[in-house]
Design a protein around this motif. Structure first.
Motif: not given
Length: 268
Positions: A24, A26-27, A54, A78
């Motif tokens: 992914q 984002g986190c 994410p 992430h």
């Protein structure tokens, strides 16, 4: 050979693994010092707010993986969370069934780690867990890693995978306060591989991207940088240089004069 001819030292994830996989962008943990968040903001792939929501990388999730040379780190940009655990398990099973040696790095949630252990137990010999724990103080962890698990849960995860017979290690990078000895004391009985120590990298520059205009975080950054100035790092090294469990990230190697490997993935 002059300095410009010398290969660059391995740093970041390259100190631990030859390659990495993520599922992914984002986190959910939204760590303030996150290099990947900074880079995503810098190049217009995210905003300081959107990073914590994410976007799945379906191509990575659905891909058929082959065996790669060297250790493979999962994930690197992430974390593994209750939101993405299904995707993580899909990719981990593919990587392991292809014969890869996988370094699983996480600020761990117990429910996620238990599922990995239960569902991938047949690949135990190919897995090394590395849990990130930069402080034993939950208020410090909450400041820098707002939505990541508390200290007790991370140690509980470490204890659990150790009890189950998996190889275990800990990353104290970045060290988030002066009391890193408390972390080492708590985790050492449950570590089979190594405890890595390292400073925060480019912290002021990162916070300018991830926490724009936040004067309090700038103040906190200044304090953390001064906490782990060169004399403090040298004193830390002297304290632990004979402990075979302790290893040093590039931010420490540079200060104390240790050899900095040029080859990725040596984990030394």
């Amino acid at each position: 050979m002059n300095n410009t001819d010398q290969p660059a030292a391995a740093h970041g994830t390259g100190e631990w693994a030859a390659s990495n996989i993520n599922v992914q962008a984002g986190c959910e943990h939204d760590c303030r010092y996150c290099y990947n968040k900074r880079m995503a903001i810098q190049f217009g792939r995210a905003t300081p707010k959107s990073w914590a929501s994410p976007v799945p990388n379906n191509a990575a999730i659905n891909k058929d993986y082959q065996r790669r040379d060297g250790t493979l780190m999962f994930p690197s940009s992430h974390d593994i969370t209750p939101v993405n655990i299904e995707a993580c398990l899909i990719v981990l099973r593919k990587l392991l069934s292809a014969g890869n040696k996988v370094l699983i790095v996480s600020k761990p949630h117990l429910e996620c780690i238990q599922r990995i252990c239960d569902e991938l137990v047949e690949y135990k010999a190919q897995i090394l867990f590395r849990f990130t724990i930069g402080s034993a103080d939950d208020s410090v962890l909450k400041l820098w890693e707002p939505d990541a698990p508390a200290f007790a849960e991370r140690v509980a995860c470490l204890r659990r995978v150790h009890e189950l017979g998996f190889e275990t290690s800990v990353s104290c990078e970045p060290m988030l306060d002066a009391n890193i000895d408390d972390v080492i004391t708590a985790v050492e009985p449950h570590v089979t591989d190594a405890i890595w120590l390292g400073r925060a990298n480019r912290l002021r520059h990162t916070l300018a991207m991830t926490c724009p205009g936040d004067a309090e975080m700038r103040r906190r950054a200044d304090k953390l940088i001064s906490t782990w100035d060169n004399p403090a790092v040298k004193a830390l090294y002297e304290r632990y240089k004979h402990n075979p469990m302790i290893r040093w990230k590039d931010s420490v190697k540079k200060v104390v004069g240790l050899v900095r490997p040029a080859e990725k993935g040596l984990d030394i």
